[in-house]
Design an enzyme around this catalytic site. Sequence first.
Site, PDB file in Angstrom:
ATOM      1  N   TYR A   1       0.821  -1.218   0.000  1.00  0.00           N
ATOM      2  CA  TYR A   1       0.000   0.000   0.000  1.00  0.00           C
ATOM      3  C   TYR A   1       0.855   1.268   0.000  1.00  0.00           C
ATOM      4  O   TYR A   1       0.513   2.257   0.660  1.00  0.00           O
ATOM      5  CB  TYR A   1      -0.941   0.023   1.223  1.00  0.00           C
ATOM      6  CG  TYR A   1      -1.867  -1.149   1.316  1.00  0.00           C
ATOM      7  CD1 TYR A   1      -2.736  -1.469   0.281  1.00  0.00           C
ATOM      8  CD2 TYR A   1      -1.898  -1.939   2.459  1.00  0.00           C
ATOM      9  CE1 TYR A   1      -3.597  -2.541   0.367  1.00  0.00           C
ATOM     10  CE2 TYR A   1      -2.764  -3.023   2.560  1.00  0.00           C
ATOM     11  CZ  TYR A   1      -3.611  -3.317   1.508  1.00  0.00           C
ATOM     12  OH  TYR A   1      -4.468  -4.384   1.594  1.00  0.00           O
TER      13      TYR A   1
ATOM     14  N   TYR B   1     -14.445  -4.580   2.204  1.00  0.00           N
ATOM     15  CA  TYR B   1     -13.078  -5.028   1.940  1.00  0.00           C
ATOM     16  C   TYR B   1     -12.955  -6.465   2.419  1.00  0.00           C
ATOM     17  O   TYR B   1     -13.207  -6.757   3.589  1.00  0.00           O
ATOM     18  CB  TYR B   1     -12.054  -4.152   2.665  1.00  0.00           C
ATOM     19  CG  TYR B   1     -10.633  -4.641   2.463  1.00  0.00           C
ATOM     20  CD1 TYR B   1      -9.866  -4.198   1.383  1.00  0.00           C
ATOM     21  CD2 TYR B   1     -10.072  -5.564   3.341  1.00  0.00           C
ATOM     22  CE1 TYR B   1      -8.592  -4.670   1.193  1.00  0.00           C
ATOM     23  CE2 TYR B   1      -8.781  -6.038   3.153  1.00  0.00           C
ATOM     24  CZ  TYR B   1      -8.046  -5.587   2.075  1.00  0.00           C
ATOM     25  OH  TYR B   1      -6.768  -6.059   1.877  1.00  0.00           O
TER      26      TYR B   1
ATOM     27  N   ASP C   1     -17.388 -12.598   7.058  1.00  0.00           N
ATOM     28  CA  ASP C   1     -15.937 -12.402   7.025  1.00  0.00           C
ATOM     29  C   ASP C   1     -15.551 -11.745   8.341  1.00  0.00           C
ATOM     30  O   ASP C   1     -15.618 -10.535   8.490  1.00  0.00           O
ATOM     31  CB  ASP C   1     -15.569 -11.523   5.829  1.00  0.00           C
ATOM     32  CG  ASP C   1     -14.090 -11.158   5.794  1.00  0.00           C
ATOM     33  OD1 ASP C   1     -13.348 -11.549   6.725  1.00  0.00           O
ATOM     34  OD2 ASP C   1     -13.670 -10.452   4.846  1.00  0.00           O
TER      35      ASP C   1
ATOM     36  N   LYS D   1      -6.192 -13.336  11.065  1.00  0.00           N
ATOM     37  CA  LYS D   1      -5.549 -12.323  11.903  1.00  0.00           C
ATOM     38  C   LYS D   1      -5.302 -12.807  13.324  1.00  0.00           C
ATOM     39  O   LYS D   1      -4.289 -13.423  13.612  1.00  0.00           O
ATOM     40  CB  LYS D   1      -6.364 -11.025  11.885  1.00  0.00           C
ATOM     41  CG  LYS D   1      -6.323 -10.286  10.541  1.00  0.00           C
ATOM     42  CD  LYS D   1      -6.911  -8.908  10.658  1.00  0.00           C
ATOM     43  CE  LYS D   1      -6.970  -8.190   9.324  1.00  0.00           C
ATOM     44  NZ  LYS D   1      -5.672  -7.840   8.770  1.00  0.00           N
TER      45      LYS D   1
END
Length: 399
Positions: A6, A133, A223, A250
């Site tokens: 990014y 996202y 998600d 995560k």
Amino acid sequence: MIWYPYQQMKTMNEPYHITDARGVWLYTQDHRMIDSVSSWWSVIHGYRHPVLTAAIREQADRFSHVMLGGLTHEPVQKLSARLESWLPGDLDYCFFSDSGSVAVEVALKMALQYYVNRGEMRRTKILSLTHAYHGDTFKTMEAGDDEDYHFILEAYGENPHVIHIPTRIPALEEAFRLWHEQLNCLIVEPLLQGAGGMRMYDLSFLQRARKLCDKYGVLLIFDEVATGFGRTGNRFVADLVLPDILVLGKALTGGYIGHAVTVANRKVYDGFYDDDPRKALMHGPTFMGNALACSVALKSIELFEQNHYMEKIRRIEAVTRREMEGFSDPRIREIRIMGGCACIEVRDPSVLEGYQSFAYRRGVFSRPFLNCLYAMVPYIITEEELVTVLETMKAWFRR
């Protein structure tokens, strides 16, 4: 040369060089700072936790990895059994992968093939949310809706297989009215949309979504790569509204090793369980069920339970609300707080230029994005450390 994420490599600032990490603290050669974003929201137990480090060392002394193709091992069996007993409802069937993005790809593939296996070839559409996202692999980018991350897809033109709607019940109902015969799934980041701008919405939307999915035979995918393990103030949002497929990543390993899991319910699993080999799920990441990752994930879940992390998260939210109460600035559009997440949304992204360096000088690592200044702290943070993070955020507007 490292190609950083990014970042425009030509103009990027030099990254901070970390030489050590302990608890909530990151150390450079001559400075230390609180990690206010938990290494992209994953390091919930902080750094160098002795229990997690020991789990990795002990497993490495036996073996670090064997593939799940034709082989299995105790850590992956134990983790699958632990998740089966720990997760709500009949979310019992664990397909492991090496990252959250891949785990979402697996979920989307499961949803499509579930109907293909049933001979329902028209169900090719995905219903998703605006500002969604779900990762940076190609199908997850299609399901996402953020031009700052996914503008490359403009090269393909409009996607006929994905529909995006806002988090409003009338829009949800209209989408099902128009497209229910062609939908294979609705995929959402439940309650909290992370990289799309830390957007928060009401549980009633998910409750209505569950009813519509049941009515029209559409699979519901949560998600929870970012929202799981307490980040919304709930252990999992799936505890409140039960999806057909749940995606975790995560914090699954406490942020120690990349790993993720796509967990299906019995209905979905049975849609693949057949004598016909063509109805099998033909997917297999090399490092799925990695023994090191499974071992540390088991200990991470144990710490979460034994150390009463939900109480810690409630305390983080209470302190955050107390510290942010009455705070305002004309440049701020909104302050949002949910569980272990706090976000200051500004009207103009340029307002946040220079904040990272400002925070660094005050002993805080932060990484604003878009028009969001946010904190997602490790759950082990002390009240004093948390107040330091929040005071730094407020001090930026008081200069």
